[in-house]
Motif scaffolding. Sequence first.
Motif, PDB file in Angstrom:
ATOM      1  N   GLY A 176       0.805  -1.230   0.000  1.00 30.35           N
ATOM      2  CA  GLY A 176       0.000   0.000   0.000  1.00 30.35           C
ATOM      3  C   GLY A 176       0.830   1.267   0.000  1.00 30.35           C
ATOM      4  N   GLU A 177       2.133   1.165   0.290  1.00 30.72           N
ATOM      5  CA  GLU A 177       2.962   2.373   0.301  1.00 30.72           C
ATOM      6  C   GLU A 177       3.353   2.765  -1.127  1.00 30.72           C
ATOM      7  N   VAL A 178       3.384   4.070  -1.348  1.00 33.76           N
ATOM      8  CA  VAL A 178       3.678   4.575  -2.693  1.00 33.76           C
ATOM      9  C   VAL A 178       5.002   5.325  -2.668  1.00 33.76           C
ATOM     10  N   ASP A 179       5.893   4.936  -3.588  1.00 32.76           N
ATOM     11  CA  ASP A 179       7.200   5.600  -3.694  1.00 32.76           C
ATOM     12  C   ASP A 179       6.992   7.076  -4.031  1.00 32.76           C
ATOM     13  N   GLY A 180       7.623   7.954  -3.257  1.00 33.96           N
ATOM     14  CA  GLY A 180       7.470   9.385  -3.521  1.00 33.96           C
ATOM     15  C   GLY A 180       6.362  10.026  -2.692  1.00 33.96           C
ATOM     16  N   CYS A 181       5.472   9.202  -2.134  1.00 34.29           N
ATOM     17  CA  CYS A 181       4.390   9.746  -1.279  1.00 34.29           C
ATOM     18  C   CYS A 181       4.660   9.399   0.175  1.00 34.29           C
ATOM     19  N   ASP A 182       4.784   8.086   0.453  1.00 32.68           N
ATOM     20  CA  ASP A 182       5.046   7.672   1.841  1.00 32.68           C
ATOM     21  C   ASP A 182       6.534   7.857   2.155  1.00 32.68           C
ATOM     22  N   TYR A 183       7.355   7.407   1.250  1.00 32.11           N
ATOM     23  CA  TYR A 183       8.815   7.522   1.358  1.00 32.11           C
ATOM     24  C   TYR A 183       9.390   7.577  -0.052  1.00 32.11           C
ATOM     25  N   HIS A 184      10.636   8.027  -0.137  1.00 35.00           N
ATOM     26  CA  HIS A 184      11.431   7.768  -1.337  1.00 35.00           C
ATOM     27  C   HIS A 184      12.237   6.523  -0.994  1.00 35.00           C
ATOM     28  N   PHE A 185      11.981   5.428  -1.684  1.00 34.33           N
ATOM     29  CA  PHE A 185      12.683   4.177  -1.387  1.00 34.33           C
ATOM     30  C   PHE A 185      13.963   4.121  -2.220  1.00 34.33           C
ATOM     31  N   VAL A 186      15.101   4.013  -1.533  1.00 37.79           N
ATOM     32  CA  VAL A 186      16.386   4.015  -2.245  1.00 37.79           C
ATOM     33  C   VAL A 186      17.259   2.863  -1.742  1.00 37.79           C
ATOM     34  N   ASP A 187      18.316   2.539  -2.505  1.00 38.63           N
ATOM     35  CA  ASP A 187      19.243   1.508  -2.020  1.00 38.63           C
ATOM     36  C   ASP A 187      20.367   2.168  -1.207  1.00 38.63           C
ATOM     37  N   ASP A 188      21.224   1.323  -0.617  1.00 42.28           N
ATOM     38  CA  ASP A 188      22.285   1.846   0.254  1.00 42.28           C
ATOM     39  C   ASP A 188      23.232   2.789  -0.473  1.00 42.28           C
ATOM     40  N   ALA A 189      23.531   2.456  -1.737  1.00 41.92           N
ATOM     41  CA  ALA A 189      24.482   3.284  -2.492  1.00 41.92           C
ATOM     42  C   ALA A 189      23.915   4.696  -2.680  1.00 41.92           C
ATOM     43  N   ARG A 190      22.648   4.774  -3.001  1.00 38.92           N
ATOM     44  CA  ARG A 190      22.014   6.087  -3.216  1.00 38.92           C
ATOM     45  C   ARG A 190      21.976   6.869  -1.890  1.00 38.92           C
ATOM     46  N   PHE A 191      21.667   6.159  -0.799  1.00 38.50           N
ATOM     47  CA  PHE A 191      21.615   6.838   0.507  1.00 38.50           C
ATOM     48  C   PHE A 191      23.007   7.384   0.846  1.00 38.50           C
ATOM     49  N   ASP A 192      24.035   6.556   0.613  1.00 31.28           N
ATOM     50  CA  ASP A 192      25.422   6.998   0.868  1.00 31.28           C
ATOM     51  C   ASP A 192      25.738   8.249   0.057  1.00 31.28           C
ATOM     52  N   ALA A 193      25.303   8.248  -1.214  1.00 32.61           N
ATOM     53  CA  ALA A 193      25.592   9.395  -2.081  1.00 32.61           C
ATOM     54  C   ALA A 193      24.883  10.643  -1.547  1.00 32.61           C
TER      55      ALA A 193
END
Length: 189
Positions: A46-63
């Motif tokens: 039920g969660e929507v990317d960009g609405c509830d959260y921006h879901f990213v991988d570890d590499a993107r979070f590190d960047a």
Amino acid sequence: MSSDRGRLVVISGPTASGKSTLWRRLVDHPRMRFSVSTTTRGSRDGEVDGCDYHFVDDARFDAMLSQGELLEWAEVHGKRYGTPRGPAVEAIDAGYDVVLEIDVQGAVQLRASDLPTISIFIVPPSREALEQRLRERGTETEEQMQRRLAIVDREMAASSEYDHVVINDDLERMISEVEQLLGLEASEA
Ligand code: 5GP
């Protein structure tokens, strides 16, 4: 204080304290915007990317971290969560209040920032009431619940760091109290 600039409205509280219902109601007000966090955890049903959260991988979070794109961040239950800087700063510069539903580690970091911030900690009326709410929700095993309750105890200890502590003895009353603290008109909903 400039009357044009908005502020960060930081909402924290233990699990099942009513904070998600609260922020959803707050962002019904035209002056309020919600800050969509970035996280490395997977999306739930039920969660929507960009609405509830921006879901990213570890590499993107590190960047994002190394480029200073996060206003604050924390690790919660083994996953990382952070507040994107750009959208939040743009919104407060445009005069909106921006609601952040974040944990206590993040709230401490924001206090040290130079952005106008008001922080509110929502608490259940008692630990027993919280335990009962969690049991009624019935979504967790006994072990998971004990782990959550241990985190709750730690979080409650941090409540003194907030500008305001509001007790959720009654959902509507608690929401009105927060609206008053923020100087919002009585709910238009
Ligand atoms: P959940 O995975 O259940 O959506 O959230 C778990 C915890 O992460 C909650 O306590 C929530 O307040 C916290 N959280 C969500 N977004 C952020 C964020 O951007 N920064 C911080 N510090 N905590 C967050």
